[in-house]
Write a protein that holds these residues in place. Structure first.
Motif, PDB file in Angstrom:
ATOM      1  N   VAL A 139      10.422   2.934  -0.384  1.00 22.07           N
ATOM      2  CA  VAL A 139       9.328   2.029   0.020  1.00 22.07           C
ATOM      3  C   VAL A 139       9.341   0.759  -0.820  1.00 22.07           C
ATOM      4  CG1 VAL A 139       7.791   3.699   1.081  1.00 22.07           C
ATOM      5  CG2 VAL A 139       7.661   3.309  -1.376  1.00 22.07           C
ATOM      6  N   GLN A 140       9.797   0.918  -2.063  1.00 24.17           N
ATOM      7  CA  GLN A 140       9.911  -0.249  -2.943  1.00 24.17           C
ATOM      8  C   GLN A 140      10.834  -1.282  -2.299  1.00 24.17           C
ATOM      9  OE1 GLN A 140       8.770  -0.694  -6.341  1.00 24.17           O
ATOM     10  NE2 GLN A 140       9.599  -2.749  -6.113  1.00 24.17           N
ATOM     11  N   ALA A 141      11.963  -0.793  -1.773  1.00 19.16           N
ATOM     12  CA  ALA A 141      12.943  -1.693  -1.167  1.00 19.16           C
ATOM     13  C   ALA A 141      12.390  -2.332   0.097  1.00 19.16           C
ATOM     14  CB  ALA A 141      14.225  -0.924  -0.860  1.00 19.16           C
ATOM     15  N   ALA A 142      11.416  -1.652   0.712  1.00 21.21           N
ATOM     16  CA  ALA A 142      10.878  -2.171   1.977  1.00 21.21           C
ATOM     17  C   ALA A 142       9.816  -3.246   1.767  1.00 21.21           C
ATOM     18  CB  ALA A 142      10.296  -1.015   2.793  1.00 21.21           C
ATOM     19  N   SER A 191       0.838  -1.206   0.000  1.00 26.19           N
ATOM     20  CA  SER A 191       0.000   0.000   0.000  1.00 26.19           C
ATOM     21  C   SER A 191       0.868   1.248   0.000  1.00 26.19           C
ATOM     22  CB  SER A 191      -0.896   0.030   1.238  1.00 26.19           C
ATOM     23  OG  SER A 191      -1.732  -1.085   1.230  1.00 26.19           O
ATOM     24  N   ALA A 192       1.923   1.225   0.812  1.00 25.06           N
ATOM     25  CA  ALA A 192       2.822   2.376   0.882  1.00 25.06           C
ATOM     26  C   ALA A 192       3.468   2.611  -0.480  1.00 25.06           C
ATOM     27  CB  ALA A 192       3.890   2.150   1.952  1.00 25.06           C
ATOM     28  N   ARG A 193       3.837   1.518  -1.128  1.00 29.96           N
ATOM     29  CA  ARG A 193       4.485   1.650  -2.441  1.00 29.96           C
ATOM     30  C   ARG A 193       3.499   2.232  -3.443  1.00 29.96           C
ATOM     31  NH1 ARG A 193       6.274  -3.666  -5.441  1.00 29.96           N
ATOM     32  NH2 ARG A 193       4.006  -3.856  -5.480  1.00 29.96           N
ATOM     33  N   THR A 194       2.268   1.740  -3.402  1.00 29.33           N
ATOM     34  CA  THR A 194       1.266   2.230  -4.342  1.00 29.33           C
ATOM     35  C   THR A 194       1.052   3.724  -4.140  1.00 29.33           C
ATOM     36  OG1 THR A 194       0.214   0.088  -4.159  1.00 29.33           O
ATOM     37  CG2 THR A 194      -1.068   1.813  -5.217  1.00 29.33           C
ATOM     38  N   ALA A 195       1.004   4.141  -2.875  1.00 29.13           N
ATOM     39  CA  ALA A 195       0.801   5.567  -2.592  1.00 29.13           C
ATOM     40  C   ALA A 195       1.945   6.392  -3.156  1.00 29.13           C
ATOM     41  CB  ALA A 195       0.672   5.773  -1.084  1.00 29.13           C
ATOM     42  N   ALA A 196       3.179   5.913  -2.940  1.00 27.54           N
ATOM     43  CA  ALA A 196       4.351   6.652  -3.434  1.00 27.54           C
ATOM     44  C   ALA A 196       4.348   6.680  -4.960  1.00 27.54           C
ATOM     45  CB  ALA A 196       5.622   6.003  -2.902  1.00 27.54           C
ATOM     46  N   ALA A 197       3.994   5.568  -5.558  1.00 28.46           N
ATOM     47  CA  ALA A 197       3.995   5.503  -7.022  1.00 28.46           C
ATOM     48  C   ALA A 197       2.930   6.428  -7.584  1.00 28.46           C
ATOM     49  CB  ALA A 197       3.752   4.067  -7.479  1.00 28.46           C
TER      50      ALA A 197
END
Lengths: 902, 479
Positions: A565-568, A282-288
């Motif tokens: 966030v991707q790396a996480a 979810s965090a990655r999607t938000a950042a993207a």
């Protein structure tokens, strides 16, 4: 003679199947109570009870070499080492044989061999087969789990429950979630008609396959017969079938029922780990999304004041097109590639891509006299889309000028993934030439455009102007585009300027500082500026370069945040094929098995009515009822389950079950030759905690199992098939053991356990119409680990009677066909392994006589006889160009002694 | 779907096991013993544990055909563009189909699409044949068209399995395997069932597998669809690095070891038969190599089959290989024109190309079989897994249609110059003398002298048939 006649009559009548109406099936009779596990002498006693009335007796014990060879081959599928045989022969311990058996039963090789038998029942495969032969790339996890379960001798009731309802066991269960999902592969690995368009039929056929599989595997009943009508022979009315079918219909086997349906897989991780991953995603999607939002605005950030320069760019492009070769890829003068403007291309943006077969190429002819620059050094640029690296070679007039280019990937196959790359530089001489692009592999990238332009002084950095000029060169030379047509009609340079000016005026309104971003281009004219191939269509990198410094910084921060966030995000957990709970339904009886003709009332989910008085039905609960089904199957009072399992254990040891239709304990199956023995074994299995290994040990340590394979003229007449066990029945090795024994003896076997050798991505096609089979079988691993591909089995498997992994296989046939001989005579596998064995023999001994002894010990665990030595020596005395010893080794692999277990 | 065969007849074609046969011989017994032996046998599962053989067996009935060649057109040729002429389809081109489409279809189709090909009548029989098959048109009077065929699956995979095995949901023996199970084969040095360049997709090996029948009856593939017919051969047929005489000596050495092994044991027919299998393999190496050597044919024959032309050489070679195998005693041969006929679009150019590749070779096969006197007892069978819709898919193509399509037969006891069955006015649904795939199978078996209700195999406690519980012989087409 008379005695023999009587004996035959006795055997005949005892073997005759009961065809008339019988109140209860033999296999459904309750088992005797059992307080202690059965012991080996009791087995011999029960066997003797059948032999003695016929005047028969068991054969003497086999010699020790034969016994150990039998034990190793039957229990592990591999021959013993010469040393193991020598040690056993010399062992004075009274428990010598029991010690050998314990060692073998505890070995990983035994677990693998036992697992292979189970996988036959589970119709294990690494591909779907049937119509859409897609890779089950995660199936191997199920196979590896079965091996592990065999190694740990997981009690049979738990072993079965995990495969029927592992997902429904409470969270407090000691096994991690993965070990409760992976076993469900048992229900999931069936062949499915994925392209069946009648999806209701697909689902019901899948349910049917599962009901039938469970029936045959655990209960020894052919329940599938009752789909269309009451079972003709067994006490299974159609209502019972739909009661069971409802359980599987209430489970879910498909992730999606599309044009080509998708089977279900689930991640193999704990719920907590899955939650962590979901949050990270979810965090990655938000950042993207934040970055995407920003980038949407980037197009409007082009420098202002471009409108008056449109004409300049067009004129510069016109000049560029005169001194350079500017070609749309699809305008090739000769090619075996195909043009596409709907799928991989877009209207107005056609690409060339691989058609089928042969070396891929595209030719572009040109003449330096038509290029204002004339002969000299040129730079070739290509524009393409490629999700994988598909390098090209560039030739001019058949001579390679660029050995390898276009190696870069662009992130996808579609027009939006197209990028310009610099292919390379080379000199061009005066005259007419053919420039050819050739695929280095089987495929080309999706080619859109190429430019061959003069290499002037230093190539300018690619900036907005340079990109616009290159785009303009295509716009002015596009014969089917409005700008191209206008420029083509221009008679002289005055008219060229005039055309350029007209277009500048026409397009200026779309070149304001706040013009619409690329994604929202609407009119044809707008597309000429900002669409695919438009004047201001820029690579992402260039667009970001054009941002004002402050905005560029914002973008960098957003990009960094995404990277972080991707790396996480934890790596995607492995998946397993499985079933899960679905929409709970009770099914109506389907008249004649068709989902188009339904009975008016539904049948509540449940179990076999014939056994209702013996076993209390466990409550179905609110779910599908799979766990209740498992409880019912493994209820200690259910006499079918332990009978079937004990019979299969006997079959594993002897090659045939006491009841020889191992998966059909119905009336049309065969009754056991020794009902009391089978009952005793079955009751013992339950009493001994469902341990298959301990039951197998007891069977193998019986004198019955240790008999010699000797003949007996009298017994031959009475019981030619040795159904009463008056001797050992010679067995031919199954396909896997033939191959594994050859590898083991040749010294090339890699005993590594587990993992996949499939080499095809999950849900990828393993075979299709035109391609051969992409699976590889050259790894020297145990055959258990080689890919099992439905519709295109490894030929060694097929030839040695392991032909069809689509169906539950209760017993492998043991055929003798000429194709087996051809394989052992001519296949690269046999020739290579024979050669490896010859090399090993040469290294082990120098004298031919010693080599022969070494070879015989290694292959057959005995020294050669005098006549064998003489024949081998005669053979080696010939002039056979170094092939003599290898051909001798090959002959040893092909001997009857090598492939039959005495 | 599962059905219990209504008929539970045991197959008389199979004898006792080797061990029992040995025993019968050694005991030299009289009739009472034989009766008891029979009784003993009858109590056991009839076939599962017996030793299968390829020896020729007597058919149930008088056979009209002794061998079969199946020319399989993979992809689904369109009946309304080849042999099932529909004037109303031409007249109503572009109009909606005047009746309902099937409940389930593979793809969406629109209005009627008239055939882009001209039809004319040919031969004494006046058979309607489109311009796609000019060579076959000249053979019209030898052909028996089956125009009312229908099946039950509209996807390639299911339909291929249905045509080849009679079942589109479960793995079942291929028809070729059933035929060899019933009749054995004439040449013991060659397989009884051979399939040339078969497709590996859409069921793949299941289309020529023996499933639960003995492995001996399995189809032997020569190459596959990705291999040119020139390269198609029996796997592992030869060893390049060893001369024939050295390999012979190597087998003698092996025989020596095996004899030494056998001499210390009681006579065992299983050991014997394995020793014999190496001798058979050695003979097969020679025999199969020579049968597959198409170059041994005369130039005139090669020209007849179209081997000189790029367009026809591949399928022409398959047909010529098939004739050579049939002549050498192979019972069932299949040729595959692989996955070419699936014209969801570009019907006009692509059907023209496909027909151009097979027309001359098929006509050549009919001519060649006839002039060798083989056509009368060779059953030639042509067809795809289904037909195509008379309605248009995307303007230039047709969707799959299992509800009405055309196959044809020639030779082997069928009426020549005959047409049987038909579809509605537009060619969508089989209507007149409709013939399901099961009926086709029953009829083909009947022509070979096999009663489809008696050709059974006991597996897992029940008797299986090629036609399951269905199948009706089309008496009207029998010559």
């Amino acid at each position: 003679m008379l005695r023999a006649l009587l004996a035959i009559a006795v055997v005949a009548s005892s073997l005759r199947a009961q065809v008339g109406p019988e109140p209860t099936l033999w296999s459904m009779q309750p088992l005797p109570s059992c307080s202690a596990p059965i012991e080996s002498p009791r087995i011999d006693q029960l066997v003797d009870e059948r032999l003695q009335p016929l005047g028969l007796s068991r054969a003497p014990k086999a010699d020790r070499r034969t016994l150990l060879r039998r034990a190793a081959l039957m229990l592990t599928g591999l021959p013993p080492s010469p040393q193991q045989v020598a040690d056993f022969i010399a062992d004075p311990d009274a428990d010598a044989f029991a010690n050998c058996i314990d060692r073998l039963l505890a070995s990983p090789e035994c677990a693998e061999h036992l697992a292979r038998r189970w996988l036959d029942l589970a119709r294990y495969s690494d591909s779907n087969g049937l119509d859409e032969n897609l890779a089950f790339a995660n199936a191997y996890r199920y196979r590896d789990w079965v091996v592990r379960a065999m190694q740990e001798d997981v009690p049979y009731d738990r072993f079965g429950t995990l495969q029927l309802a592992g997902d429904l066991l409470p969270e407090t269960d000691p096994s991690p979630r993965a070990d409760r999902i992976v076993p469900l592969g048992f229900l999931a690995l069936g062949p499915r008609m994925l392209a069946e368009q009648d999806k209701e039929k697909l689902v019901l056929d899948t349910v049917d396959e599962q009901v039938d599989l469970v029936g045959r595997t655990f209960l020894g009943l052919t329940l599938g017969c009752a789909r269309c009508h009451d079972h003709k022979f067994d006490p299974v009315p159609t209502r019972d079938y739909y009661a069971l079918a409802g359980i599987f219909k209430s489970s879910k086997s498909f992730a999606e029922l599309g044009h080509v349906s998708q089977w279900l897989e689930q991640p193999l991780a704990s719920n907590a780990d899955l939650a962590v991953r979901e949050a990270a995603i979810s965090a990655r999607t938000a950042a993207a999304n934040a970055l995407l939002e920003f980038d949407k605005g980037v197009a409007s950030s082009l420098p202002s004041g471009l409108a008056p320069r449109i004409g300049d760019y067009l004129i510069a492009g016109y000049a560029e097109s005169a001194r350079s070769l500017v070609r749309e890829a699809e305008s090739a003068d000769a090619t075996n590639l195909v043009r596409d403007d709907s799928h991989w291309g877009a209207p107005g943006c056609a690409v060339l891509h691989t058609a089928s077969g042969g070396s891929q190429f595209a030719d572009y002819t040109f003449d330096t006299s038509a290029l204002t620059h004339g002969p000299g050094d040129y730079l070739l640029e290509l524009r393409y889309a490629a999700a994988e690296s598909r390098p090209l070679r560039v030739e001019v007039d058949g001579v390679a000028v660029i050995a390898r280019c276009a190696t870069a990937m662009t992130g996808g196959w579609r027009p939006e993934h197209q990028r310009w790359i610099e292919a390379g530089r080379f000199p061009v001489t005066t005259g007419s030439h053919t420039l050819r692009l050739v695929a280095l592999g089987d495929n080309v990238p999706h080619l859109d455009r190429l430019v061959l332009r003069p290499l002037l002084a230093a190539a300018p950095a690619m900036d907005l102007a340079a990109a616009a000029v290159r785009n303009a060169a295509f716009l002015v030379s596009a014969a089917d585009g409005p700008i191209g047509r206008a420029f083509a009609a221009a008679a002289d340079s005055m008219e060229v300027v005039q055309v350029a000016t007209e277009w500048q005026q026409r397009l200026a309104k779309f070149a304001q500082a706040d013009f619409a971003p690329v994604g929202e281009v609407e009119t044809a004219d707008q597309r000429l500026l900002h669409g695919f191939g438009g004047l201001f269509e820029l690579d992402d990198a260039l667009r970001y370069q054009l941002l004002p410094a402050a905005r560029r910084l914002v973008r960098e921060r957003l990009a960094d945040a995404l990277t972080a966030v991707q790396a996480a995000v934890p790596e995607e957990p492995p998946h397993g094929l499985c079933v899960t709970e679905g929409e709970v339904v009770d099914l109506p009886v389907h008249l004649r098995g068709s989902h188009l003709t339904l009975a008016s009332e539904t049948t509540p989910r449940g179990f076999l009515s014939a056994m209702a008085t013996q076993i209390a039905s466990p409550p179905i609960g609110s779910g599908s009822g799979r766990l209740a089904l498992a409880q019912w199957i493994f209820d200690p009072k259910n006499p079918l389950t332990p009978r079937v399992a004990a019979n299969r254990t006997w079959q594993f040891a002897f090659g045939e079950g006491l009841a020889r239709s191992e998966s059909n304990f119905g009336i049309r199956g065969e009754e056991p030759t020794h009902p009391a023995l089978l009952e005793a074994l079955a009751a013992s299995l339950v009493a001994d905690g469902w341990s298959i290994r301990r039951l197998l040990r007891t069977i193998v340590l019986s004198e019955t199992w240790q008999q010699a394979a000797r003949g007996d003229a009298n017994a031959e007449i009475v019981d030619a098939d040795n159904r009463l066990y008056w001797r050992w029945s010679r067995q031919r090795l199954p396909a896997e053991a033939v191959r594994d024994s050859i590898l083991a003896v040749a010294g090339t076997l890699d005993r590594k356990q587990g993992g996949s050798l499939l080499g095809v991505g999950n849900r990828g096609y393993v075979t299709n119409d035109q391609s051969g089979d992409s699976a590889r079988y050259d790894a020297p691993r145990r055959s258990l680990y080689l890919p099992v591909i439905r519709n295109a089995m490894y030929d060694l498997f097929t030839v040695f009677d392991y032909a069809d992994p689509s169906v539950h296989l209760e017993q492998r046939p043991q055929s003798t066909v000429a194709l087996q001989a051809l394989l052992l005579m001519n296949s690269p596998f046999a020739i290579e392994q024979a050669s490896a064995l010859a090399t090993a023999a040469s290294a082990a001994a120098t004298e031919p006589a010693e080599q022969l002894v070494w070879l015989w010990q290694r292959a057959l665990q005995r020294p050669p006889t005098a006549r064998e030595t003489a024949a081998a020596a005669d053979w080696l005395a010939q002039d056979l160009e170094d092939k003599g010893l290898a051909c001798l080794c090959q002959a040893l692999f092909a001997t009857n002694e090598f492939v039959f277990v005495d | 779907m599962h059905h219990d065969a209504d008929c539970i007849t045991h197959n008389a074609a199979h004898g006792a096991t080797h061990s029992r046969r040995e025993w019968l011989r050694s005991a030299a017994m009289g009739l009472p013993m034989l009766a008891l032996a029979h009784m003993l046998r009858a109590t056991q599962s009839p076939l599962a544990h017996e030793t299968p053989t390829l020896q020729p067996r007597r058919p149930h009935l008088a056979a009209r055909a002794k061998r079969v060649v199946f020319l399989f057109m993979h992809g689904g040729p369109s009946q309304v563009d080849t042999f099932d002429y529909k004037p109303l389809l031409q007249r109503d081109h572009g109009k909606p189909l005047p009746f309902a489409k099937p409940r389930v279809t593979f793809a969406e189709t629109g209005n009627l699409l008239g055939s882009p090909f001209r039809f004319a009548q040919h031969g004494q029989s006046g058979a309607w044949i489109s311009e796609l098959f000019p060579h076959l048109a000249r053979c019209a009077d030898r052909i028996c068209f089956l125009k009312g065929l229908h099946g039950s699956n509209d996807a390639h995979g299911g339909a291929l399995l249905k045509i080849h095995t009679g079942s589109d949901t479960l793995v079942r023996p291929s028809m070729g395997s059933w035929v060899v199970h019933g009749l054995g084969t004439e040449n013991q040095n060659l397989p009884g069932f051979v399939t040339i360049c078969p497709t590996l997709g859409h069921g793949g090996v299941n289309n020529w597998s023996s499933a639960f029948l003995p492995a001996l009856y399995q189809g032997t593939p020569l190459g596959n669809a990705s291999v040119d017919a020139k390269e198609a051969s029996v796997k592992f047929l030869r060893r390049g690095d060893l001369s024939r005489s050295v390999q012979r000596q190597q087998l003698d050495l092996l025989a020596h070891f095996n004899e030494e092994h056998a001499s210390t044991r009681e006579e065992d027919p299983v050991l014997r038969s394995r020793i014999a299998s190496f001798e058979l393999a050695f003979r097969m190496q020679l025999e199969a190599s020579s049968v597959l050597d198409v170059d041994a044919e005369s130039q005139a024959t090669k020209t007849l089959y179209g081997l000189d032309e790029a367009r026809t050489q591949n399928f022409g070679r398959q047909c010529l290989m098939a004739r050579r195998m049939l002549e050498s005693g192979v019972r069932f041969v299949q040729c595959t024109h692989s996955y070419k006929w699936d014209q969801h679009s570009n019907l006009e150019p692509d059907h023209r190309k496909n027909a151009g590749e097979v027309d001359q070779p098929i006509a050549a096969l009919l001519t060649d079989l006839e002039r060798r006197g083989m056509l009368e007892d060779t059953l030639v069978w042509w067809g795809g897994e289904f037909g195509r819709t008379p309605t248009s898919e995307g303007g230039s193509g047709r969707d799959h249609n299992p509800h009405g399509f055309t196959h044809f037969l020639a030779g082997g006891g069928v009426k020549a110059g005959f047409s049987y069955g038909g579809t509605d006015d537009y060619g969508y649904y089989a209507q007149e003398d409709a013939m399901h795939v099961h009926d086709l199978h029953a009829t083909l078996l009947h022509l070979l002298g096999l009663d489809h209700e008696r050709l059974v195999f006991r597996h897992s406690g029940r008797d299986f048939r090629l036609t399951d519980v269905h199948g009706k012989v089309a008496q009207a087409i029998l010559a």
